[in-house]
Design an enzyme around this catalytic site. Sequence first.
Site, mmCIF file in Angstrom:
data_model
loop_
_atom_site.group_PDB
_atom_site.id
_atom_site.type_symbol
_atom_site.label_atom_id
_atom_site.label_comp_id
_atom_site.label_asym_id
_atom_site.label_seq_id
_atom_site.Cartn_x
_atom_site.Cartn_y
_atom_site.Cartn_z
ATOM 1 N N HIS A 42 -65.308 45.252 -12.725
ATOM 2 C CA HIS A 42 -64.303 44.478 -13.476
ATOM 3 C C HIS A 42 -64.528 44.577 -14.986
ATOM 4 O O HIS A 42 -65.135 45.511 -15.459
ATOM 5 C CB HIS A 42 -64.251 43.040 -12.946
ATOM 6 C CG HIS A 42 -64.173 43.002 -11.444
ATOM 7 N ND1 HIS A 42 -63.012 43.186 -10.756
ATOM 8 C CD2 HIS A 42 -65.165 42.890 -10.498
ATOM 9 C CE1 HIS A 42 -63.259 43.156 -9.450
ATOM 10 N NE2 HIS A 42 -64.553 42.985 -9.270
ATOM 11 N N GLU A 56 -67.122 36.916 -12.567
ATOM 12 C CA GLU A 56 -67.798 38.088 -12.003
ATOM 13 C C GLU A 56 -68.077 39.151 -13.062
ATOM 14 O O GLU A 56 -69.153 39.738 -13.106
ATOM 15 C CB GLU A 56 -66.946 38.682 -10.870
ATOM 16 C CG GLU A 56 -67.596 39.920 -10.236
ATOM 17 C CD GLU A 56 -66.781 40.503 -9.094
ATOM 18 O OE1 GLU A 56 -65.689 39.971 -8.804
ATOM 19 O OE2 GLU A 56 -67.240 41.496 -8.513
ATOM 20 N N HIS A 110 -71.291 44.359 -8.089
ATOM 21 C CA HIS A 110 -70.249 43.333 -7.949
ATOM 22 C C HIS A 110 -70.844 42.014 -7.490
ATOM 23 O O HIS A 110 -71.991 41.957 -7.052
ATOM 24 C CB HIS A 110 -69.189 43.782 -6.934
ATOM 25 C CG HIS A 110 -68.288 44.867 -7.466
ATOM 26 N ND1 HIS A 110 -66.980 44.640 -7.822
ATOM 27 C CD2 HIS A 110 -68.524 46.177 -7.715
ATOM 28 C CE1 HIS A 110 -66.443 45.763 -8.275
ATOM 29 N NE2 HIS A 110 -67.365 46.715 -8.215
ATOM 30 N N GLU A 176 -72.908 43.817 -3.490
ATOM 31 C CA GLU A 176 -72.221 42.526 -3.633
ATOM 32 C C GLU A 176 -73.308 41.462 -3.691
ATOM 33 O O GLU A 176 -73.903 41.088 -2.685
ATOM 34 C CB GLU A 176 -71.276 42.279 -2.455
ATOM 35 C CG GLU A 176 -70.066 43.205 -2.414
ATOM 36 C CD GLU A 176 -68.936 42.761 -3.354
ATOM 37 O OE1 GLU A 176 -69.127 41.805 -4.143
ATOM 38 O OE2 GLU A 176 -67.850 43.390 -3.292
HETATM 39 ZN ZN ZN Z 1 -65.881 42.811 -7.683
#
Ligand code: ZN
Length: 212
Positions: A42, A56, A110, A176
Amino acid sequence: MIGNSGARRRTLLAAAAGLAVAPFAAGPAFAAVPKVYLDPGHGGTDPGAVANGLQEKTLTLNMALQTRDILKASWNVDVRLSRTTDVTRSLAYRTDDANAWGATIFVSIHINAGGGSGFESYRYPGVGSTTVRLQNLVHTNVLSGMRSIASVTDRGQKSADLHVLRESNMPAVLTENLFIDTVANANLLKRADFITATARGHARGIAAFLGI
Ligand SMILES: [Zn+2]
């Protein structure tokens, strides 16, 4: 995004480059200085998941910058990031940039969302043993880094048809790192020592894979 076209492109590129027998197995180090591409998820107009006062895009950038710094302080390795500030990057930019640079490996960072808890990682479906090995080493090292700070659930080593995994022409893994919308996870993500331990885990996993 359609998986078949991407997979076909990937196969053709690999064949054209003679990568089917690329010497990525454990053993002697790579001939040149390894090129590690880090991709903080992002950024800019895309904050990623937002919850509990956290964004995030900020967490992934902090983790990636620290991973870069630890790698460069500890090993002879080239590191490039898809972004080093809060700027917008398309998915195509990220993989095009890594491919043009000739990255040895691609690691995308992420933060999860959706109401779970813990750590998980992803590879592209059906990839070979080299990418599986990269995922395994990054996964286990990140998890042990996190667990040096707190108890963290292992959600497993998974596969998914994600753009950055499909369109990158080198072994690629996506992590993640906990759930931003789960309070207990968010409280860990607010801790500087947890971010550093997570970055150290990424760096150690990458170094272990590269044999450096
Ligand atoms: Zn993400």
